[in-house]
Enzyme design. Structure first.
Site, PDB file in Angstrom:
ATOM      1  CG  HIS A 151      -0.274   0.323   2.514  1.00 48.40           C
ATOM      2  ND1 HIS A 151       0.541  -0.578   3.171  1.00 48.40           N
ATOM      3  CD2 HIS A 151      -0.292   1.454   3.289  1.00 48.40           C
ATOM      4  CE1 HIS A 151       0.982  -0.032   4.284  1.00 48.40           C
ATOM      5  NE2 HIS A 151       0.501   1.202   4.390  1.00 48.40           N
ATOM      6  CG  ASP A 152       2.515   3.625   2.824  1.00 48.03           C
ATOM      7  OD1 ASP A 152       1.770   4.381   2.161  1.00 48.03           O
ATOM      8  OD2 ASP A 152       2.577   3.640   4.065  1.00 48.03           O
ATOM      9  CE  LYS A 161       4.018   6.854   3.346  1.00 49.13           C
ATOM     10  NZ  LYS A 161       3.782   6.580   4.783  1.00 49.13           N
ATOM     11  CG  HIS A 168       2.898   8.145  -0.788  1.00 50.96           C
ATOM     12  ND1 HIS A 168       2.242   9.100  -0.049  1.00 50.96           N
ATOM     13  CD2 HIS A 168       2.330   6.963  -0.430  1.00 50.96           C
ATOM     14  CE1 HIS A 168       1.340   8.535   0.722  1.00 50.96           C
ATOM     15  NE2 HIS A 168       1.370   7.228   0.518  1.00 50.96           N
ATOM     16  CG  HIS A 178      -3.418   4.040   1.621  1.00 49.97           C
ATOM     17  ND1 HIS A 178      -2.589   4.182   0.538  1.00 49.97           N
ATOM     18  CD2 HIS A 178      -2.664   4.415   2.707  1.00 49.97           C
ATOM     19  CE1 HIS A 178      -1.406   4.615   0.924  1.00 49.97           C
ATOM     20  NE2 HIS A 178      -1.420   4.764   2.245  1.00 49.97           N
ATOM     21  CG  HIS A 179      -3.119   8.653   2.284  1.00 50.56           C
ATOM     22  ND1 HIS A 179      -2.901   8.734   3.631  1.00 50.56           N
ATOM     23  CD2 HIS A 179      -2.010   8.036   1.762  1.00 50.56           C
ATOM     24  CE1 HIS A 179      -1.722   8.194   3.930  1.00 50.56           C
ATOM     25  NE2 HIS A 179      -1.169   7.767   2.808  1.00 50.56           N
ATOM     26  CG  ASP A 191      -1.475   3.186   7.095  1.00 55.75           C
ATOM     27  OD1 ASP A 191      -0.533   2.826   7.821  1.00 55.75           O
ATOM     28  OD2 ASP A 191      -1.342   3.996   6.163  1.00 55.75           O
TER      29      ASP A 191
END
Length: 519
Positions: free
Chosen positions: A374-375, A378, A403, A429-430, A458
């Site tokens: 998911h990240d 980054k 990101h 997801h943000h 998260d």
């Protein structure tokens, strides 16, 4: 004389107790009809099985019997009982409400004019129609034999149908390990049915075995994978724990000689394999001597079933390899970002939320594999910004926000369901439930459920866990903040689920503590 009769009666009862029986239901309002029928068939044996008689004296009583017994082979059914058509009503009940199309129905009537034969045969699903006056003891015996043969053949066909149904149901997802058990079980059932029915069957393989001592018995490597009858609850047990004596020795012979070993009441078929030591198919309770056709079928089956098994194991190995690569990549990313065991906890929290929310097992499996990525975006964010203590300035915040799109661009072109799901998670997801998130300002159910779940998991773990640049928040403080964001940042239903599962959250955090090398 009296003592001889008593002795004979007890002997007959003992024989019936020792073997299975054909259930015959007598439905008639005249007690003497029951007595005469039982007397005429008292020494009846067909395929080494006697008759178990059940009596009913009214149509209503007969209906209750059919609700209690689903294995009645024949019903000898009187037409006229409490009403002129009571028997016909029972026949309709059997085929209709009881949905029983296997039991053979023989109508018997002492008043043929009450229900003309042609009318009854055409309009009711019965199998024979007899006048009581024409059913002598010999004719009754003949009728019952012929009808039982029909019932037997119908039940063999039904067993075949059930086996084929399992195979067909499994074929759409054959290369899933979940369907393999159903697939093998269906084939075992199908084969035992083709051989005339067997009491017990087991598929025994070395594929589930672990490391063994170098001096151990080779047969101890083999475990029951699936079975029926006595083997129905033996899955996972080693071969030498479920068989002994001649049966175990026959299995060892089949392994040594890589062949099918036949005995009077059982057989062991060796199933050859290119990728492992092969498997064994064990069938016991064979009802008859096997023909050359039966043996040829066994030879074909024993090879083909192993091919299917090998293919599924190979596919599972590939899937497990893909899963491990994704998980390890996620862990590497997390390590680079100073997140400890954030990924492991996040994955388990996401799984819990998905299950409580009502996602299918397939969706949960995809979500669990996608979460570690998911990240991934980054990777573009400098470590100095990611690990910076304190508040980020506006320019740094914009770099961090980038990101999401970067991660999506990295993954979006894949056709693999897991990577496609990971692309969605990386980008969305943000996003916030109320539309104030980024990068696209989605709101409510416009945000994919995977992303809503991941977002909550998260934030919960990021706040509750210690980082090199921050201290851990107490659980109560984390849950209070999340509750305050119910309907704002987070899906309200998911927040309710999280709050209702505090004990599971604590268990996950306890099982996966961080060990961060902060300096």
């Amino acid at each position: 004389m009296s003592d001889d009769l008593l002795f004979l009666d007890e002997s007959e009862e003992d024989v019936v107790e020792e073997r299975s029986t054909w259930k015959v239901l007598i439905v008639d309002d005249e007690p003497e009809v029951h007595a005469v029928t039982k007397l005429a068939l008292s020494d009846f044996v067909f395929q080494d099985k006697g008759i178990e008689f059940i009596s009913a004296y009214t149509g209503a009583e007969a209906k209750r019997v059919f609700l209690e017994h689903d294995d009645i082979a024949i019903v000898l059914l009187d037409v006229v009982m409490e009403t002129d058509d009571a028997g016909l009503q029972v026949a309709e009940f059997i085929r209709g409400e009881a949905n029983n199309h296997f039991t053979r129905i023989i109508l018997r009537t002492g008043q043929p004019g009450q229900a003309p034969e042609k009318h009854v045969i055409i309009n009711y699903d019965i199998n024979d129609y007899k006048s009581k006056t024409e059913l002598t003891a010999q004719k009754l015996f003949t009728v019952v034999i012929a009808t039982l043969r029909s019932y037997r053949d119908i039940m063999v066909i039904e067993e075949n149908r059930k086996g084929l149904e399992k195979i067909i149901a499994a074929s759409a997802d054959l290369f899933s390990i979940h369907s393999l058990e159903s697939f093998i079980d269906g084939i075992v059932q199908q084969l035992s049915s083709l051989l005339g029915g067997t009491q017990d069957a087991a598929y025994i393989t070395s594929a589930v075995a672990g490391p063994r001592p170098i001096d151990s018995d080779p047969s101890s490597e083999f475990y029951v994978f699936t079975g029926k009858g006595d083997f129905a609850n033996q899955e996972g047990l080693p071969l030498d724990k479920v068989l002994s004596g001649n049966q175990l020795e026959s299995c060892r012979q089949a392994l040594r000689e890589q062949e099918i070993v036949y005995a009077d009441e059982y057989l062991v078929a060796y199933c050859n394999s290119k990728n492992m030591r092969g498997s064994l198919l064990y069938l016991s309770g064979l009802p008859r001597r096997l023909t050359d056709t039966d043996k040829h079928l066994l030879e074909i089956f024993s090879q083909n079933v192993q091919i299917a098994f090998d293919n599924v194991l190979l596919t599972k190995d590939i899937e497990d390899t893909q899963r491990e690569i994704v998980e390890r990549l996620g862990q590497i990313l997390e390590k680079e970002m100073g997140g400890g065991k954030h990924i492991q906890r996040m994955t388990l929290i996401s799984e819990m939320l998905g299950r409580e929310y009502g996602l299918s097992q397939d969706d949960i499996d995809v979500l669990k594999l996608a979460v570690p990525l998911h990240d991934v975006g980054k990777l573009k964010v400098p470590e100095s910004i990611l690990l910076k203590p304190g508040k980020l300035n506006e320019e740094e915040q914009e770099i961090v926000r980038s990101h999401a799109e970067f991660g999506y661009e990295l993954l979006k072109d894949s056709r693999r369901p897991i990577i496609k799901a990971a692309a969605l998670l990386a980008r969305d997801h943000h996003e916030y439930w109320d539309g104030n998130g980024y990068p696209r300002g989605l709101k409510g159910e416009e945000i994919h459920i995977f992303c809503r779940i991941t977002s909550l998991a998260d934030v919960f773990d990021a706040l509750h866990a210690k980082r090199c640049y921050k201290e851990a928040w107490p659980l109560d403080k984390v849950l209070d903040l999340i509750e305050s964001q119910r309907g704002k940042q987070f899906d309200p239903l998911l927040v309710d689920i999280l709050l209702a599962n505090r004990d599971k959250l604590e268990a996950i955090c306890f099982a996966y503590p961080d060990d961060l090398p902060c300096h």
